[in-house]
Design an enzyme around this catalytic site. Structure first.
Site, short mmCIF file in Angstrom:
data_model
loop_
_atom_site.label_atom_id
_atom_site.label_comp_id
_atom_site.label_asym_id
_atom_site.label_seq_id
_atom_site.Cartn_x
_atom_site.Cartn_y
_atom_site.Cartn_z
N ASP A 22 -2.94 20.43 6.61
CA ASP A 22 -2.80 21.77 7.21
C ASP A 22 -3.56 22.75 6.34
OD1 ASP A 22 -2.14 24.25 8.14
OD2 ASP A 22 0.03 23.92 8.16
N HIS A 137 8.35 36.37 2.84
CA HIS A 137 8.02 36.31 4.28
C HIS A 137 9.18 35.77 5.13
CE1 HIS A 137 3.95 37.39 3.41
NE2 HIS A 137 3.74 36.31 2.67
N HIS A 176 0.19 39.95 0.22
CA HIS A 176 0.65 39.89 1.61
C HIS A 176 1.84 40.84 1.82
CE1 HIS A 176 -1.13 35.83 0.86
NE2 HIS A 176 -1.67 36.05 2.05
N TYR A 307 -2.62 31.90 -5.83
CA TYR A 307 -3.16 30.58 -5.46
C TYR A 307 -4.39 30.17 -6.24
CZ TYR A 307 0.29 31.74 -2.09
OH TYR A 307 1.49 32.13 -1.55
N1 Q9C Z 1 -6.14 31.10 5.03
C1 Q9C Z 1 2.77 34.06 0.04
O1 Q9C Z 1 1.86 34.49 -0.63
N2 Q9C Z 1 -1.62 32.30 5.50
N3 Q9C Z 1 2.57 33.58 1.26
C2 Q9C Z 1 -2.51 31.30 5.05
C3 Q9C Z 1 -4.83 30.51 5.00
C4 Q9C Z 1 -0.31 32.24 4.94
C5 Q9C Z 1 1.29 33.61 1.84
C6 Q9C Z 1 -3.83 31.39 5.74
C7 Q9C Z 1 -0.20 32.96 3.66
C8 Q9C Z 1 1.21 32.95 3.15
C9 Q9C Z 1 4.14 33.98 -0.55
ZN ZN Z 2 1.14 36.38 -0.93
#
Ligand code: Q9C
Ligand code: ZN
Length: 676
Positions: A22, A137, A176, A307
């Site tokens: 994924d 989230h 986010h 990340y």
């Molecule tokens: N390009 C937190 O930072 N979207 N959650 C991913 C991949 C989800 C982030 C899209 C991002 C979730 C805790």
């Molecule tokens: Zn985040």
């Protein structure tokens, strides 16, 4: 005295991962925790923290923010087959389940609550929890964005329920939008939620209309939800600090929280594949430091996103090292906010104007429609660097940045120069005044102070002040405190010495009425900021700033809200952009600043110049000594109590200076140039 920093971590939380392909979820890996913890160990930071064990959250605790149906559903996941897990996962957005994630999610909440308990029972002053899965989230009945349960939302409910906490500030610096936290407290005025987030006119995940600046909260909670949308990527240190100075901090001081919770996501740092922002890891030292002056220092940081493993580990270290009380590194290259950031700042301030006294004077919004409806701008980054047109899904660019130099911690924290009859200050090293001053320095002092007849004793004290100065420069001491016979003379003397000894950029902050002779130094070698109650003539230099706050009878305390308005909206932005190597902070008797406000100022200024602050008080001000020393030693600063409206005269005085100076000092700006 409450001291100590808790660190809460358990390897068990690394024991789940994505079991299928994924692309949206592949970045949320167990190594996020292991590299962060390893970096803390390698920098000797983990060892300096109080190790607090994690625990499992109870059902009752989970139910503080989630529905029974949702909890029961998640409870079944440990027994599911791979296929069942995949199907279960599909009902939610950008999240994955694993047979062990329910267990880890309970530990993530438990870790957060252990942290809150440790801070609110006074076992430690502050702390950080390194957890997976993240939380901000997740919603009442839904997993989302790698989050299963909402760790921080549960913690806020828990603190109110179990610790008699009345007001909680949640600062979400993850890149986010923590929509789960917003939903949890939308109509609740006891929890102030602040979030900045990549938005790009609603093009960026989670692409919600309600992430825009005009979602301010509902009903009784109107004004207690603050969203700062970033409509471009590439935001830098200046953009983050501008939002703190002109949005978050004024409102936070007015709100006066009993507890600060940080949704500490580091995907807002440079190099992150999700955020695409350009703020460097050392900015988190400053964000942390600025928040530590609130709520008597009761701050709990809880990991959310992040990340890029390198950027993440560095940012975590900067945060924890600041919580431990080490001086922040000098902030790098503050060039002022970009137009897009300014536009967001202006919109947020305008949207919150009806709810907060500190924003009463905020300018009208530059545009009346929300970010969403405006033309989408995809042509570039916040600070105008060209994009290379590469598809980001296909190739993750290499981003490099300079690792911030390791933070120098001088062997002595505070040294004091006191007259013999004053009792030594606990925890301060006393600087022996017996040193024989070098003849040439004495001569210089005499020459400069000719018009004042200075006795031998005073001359020795002045010489000791210079010694403190030199010791800070050589990093032998971090900060200093001196009781001097006459503050304005001591300032002149220190400034003169600084100029002659080629000291780089000295920030002088003087709270008092007297004129201070500041020998003409090379432009920019000194920035002089005076907060007085006396109107001064027209000011021309960008390096000499005088702000005149409300006149009140000499015995009266200066209006605290007006004073903090000047500190947050004028002094701090100036100081950060100037980036001094030394800070000289002085007040004269009867300056009218209350002890709590003075402690705030002393504490906030220590984020600059690697904590090199020299405080001058005048003989006779002995009662201010202990509070000042405590602040210099990093004791928690007492809160000011909820602030009312700053007096209009004070707002006007600050505004006049901001208008005069904002072309030279861009961190003072709060408005965008024009509609784009
Ligand atoms: N390009 C937190 O930072 N979207 N959650 C991913 C991949 C989800 C982030 C899209 C991002 C979730 C805790
Ligand atoms: Zn985040």
């Amino acid at each position: 005295m409450k001291s100590g920093t808790a660190l809460i971590y358990d390897e068990e939380m690394t024991k789940y991962k994505l079991l299928w392909v994924d692309p949206a979820c592949k970045i949320e890996v167990p190594e996020r925790l292991t590299v962060s913890y390893k970096a803390l160990e390698e920098n000797g930071l983990a060892q300096r923290c109080v190790n607090v064990p994690v625990r499992q959250a109870t059902d009752a605790e989970i139910l503080l923010a989630h529905s029974e149906e949702y909890l029961e559903a998640v409870k079944k996941t440990p027994h599911m087959t791979l296929e069942e897990l995949m199907t279960f996962t599909q009902q939610y957005g950008d999240v994955y389940f694993h047979p062990n994630i329910y267990h880890c999610a309970k530990l993530a909440i438990g870790a957060t609550l252990q942290l809150v308990d440790s801070v609110l029972t006074g076992k430690v002053r502050n702390g950080m929890a390194l957890v997976r899965p993240p939380g901000h989230h997740s919603q009442r009945s839904a997993a989302n964005g790698f989050c299963v349960f909402n760790n921080v939302a549960i913690a806020a409910h828990y603190a109110k329920k179990h610790h008699n906490v009345k007001r909680v500030l949640i600062v979400d610096w993850d890149v986010h939008h923590g929509q789960g936290v917003q939903y949890s407290f939308e109509d609740d005025p006891s929890v102030l939620y602040f979030s900045w987030h990549r938005y790009e006119h609603q093009d960026f995940w989670p692409k919600l209309r309600e992430s825009d600046y005009d979602s301010v909260g509902k009903g009784k909670g109107a004004g207690f939800n603050i969203n700062v949308p970033w409509n471009k990527v590439g935001m830098e240190n200046s953009d983050y600090l501008s939002v703190f100075f002109h949005v978050l901090l004024p409102v936070a001081y007015e709100f006066c929280p009993d507890l600060v919770l940080v949704c500490a996501g580091f995907d807002s740092a440079i190099g992150d594949p999700e955020g695409h922002m350009c703020a460097t890891p050392d900015i988190f030292a400053h964000l942390t430091h600025l928040l530590m002056s609130l709520a008597g220092g009761r701050l709990c940081a809880v990991l959310e996103g992040g990340y890029n493993l390198t950027s993440l580990a560095q940012s975590v270290c900067q945060t924890v090292q600041t919580l431990l009380g080490d001086p922040a590194p000098q902030p790098s290259e503050l060039i002022g906010p970009c137009e897009s950031a300014l536009e967001s700042i202006q919109c947020v301030r305008a949207a919150h104007k009806p709810y907060w006294d500190c924003l009463k004077h905020a300018e009208a919004p530059p545009i009346s429609e929300p970010s969403t409806k405006r033309c989408k701008q995809t042509e570039g980054e916040g600070h105008g660097k060209a994009e290379d047109g590469e598809k980001e899904e296909e190739k993750e660019e290499m981003v490099v940045w300079q690792e911030s130099p390791s933070r120098l911690v001088p062997p002595s924290r505070t040294a004091a120069v006191l007259p013999a009859e004053v009792k030594p200050l606990e925890g301060c090293d006393l600087l022996e005044p017996s040193l024989a001053p070098a003849a040439d320095i004495l001569q210089t002092l005499r020459n400069n102070l000719l018009e004042k007849s200075v006795d031998e004793g005073s001359l020795k004290t002045l010489y000791s002040v210079i010694t403190l100065f030199e010791k800070m420069k050589k990093n032998e001491i971090r900060n200093g405190l001196a009781l001097v016979p006459h503050v304005p003379v001591a300032i002149s003397c220190a400034v003169k010495h600084a100029a002659e000894s080629l000291t780089n950029r000295v920030l002088v902050v003087f709270v008092g009425e007297e004129d201070v002779t500041t020998y003409s130094t090379e432009e920019g070698k000194m920035l002089f900021v005076q907060i007085s109650r006396r109107q001064s003539g027209e000011q021309k230099s960008q390096y000499k700033v005088s702000v005149c706050l409300k006149k009140s009878p000499p015995e009266d305390q200066r209006d605290v809200a007006g004073f903090m308005h000047a500190v947050l909206g004028l002094l701090l932005p100036l100081a950060y952009e100037y980036d001094p190597g030394l800070v000289l902070l002085a007040r004269s008797p009867g300056c009218g600043v209350g002890e709590a406000a003075w402690a705030q100022l002393t504490s906030l200024l220590q984020g600059l110049a690697q904590g090199h602050t020299l405080v001058l008080l005048q003989v006779g001000e002995e009662k201010a000594l202990r509070g000042t020393a405590a602040s210099l030693q990093g004791d928690p600063v007492p809160s000011l109590g909820p602030l009312g409206a700053p007096p209009p005269e004070d707002v006007e005085a600050v505004e006049r200076q901001r208008q005069r100076l904002q072309t030279s000092w861009k961190l003072l700006q709060t408005t965008a140039i024009s509609e784009k």
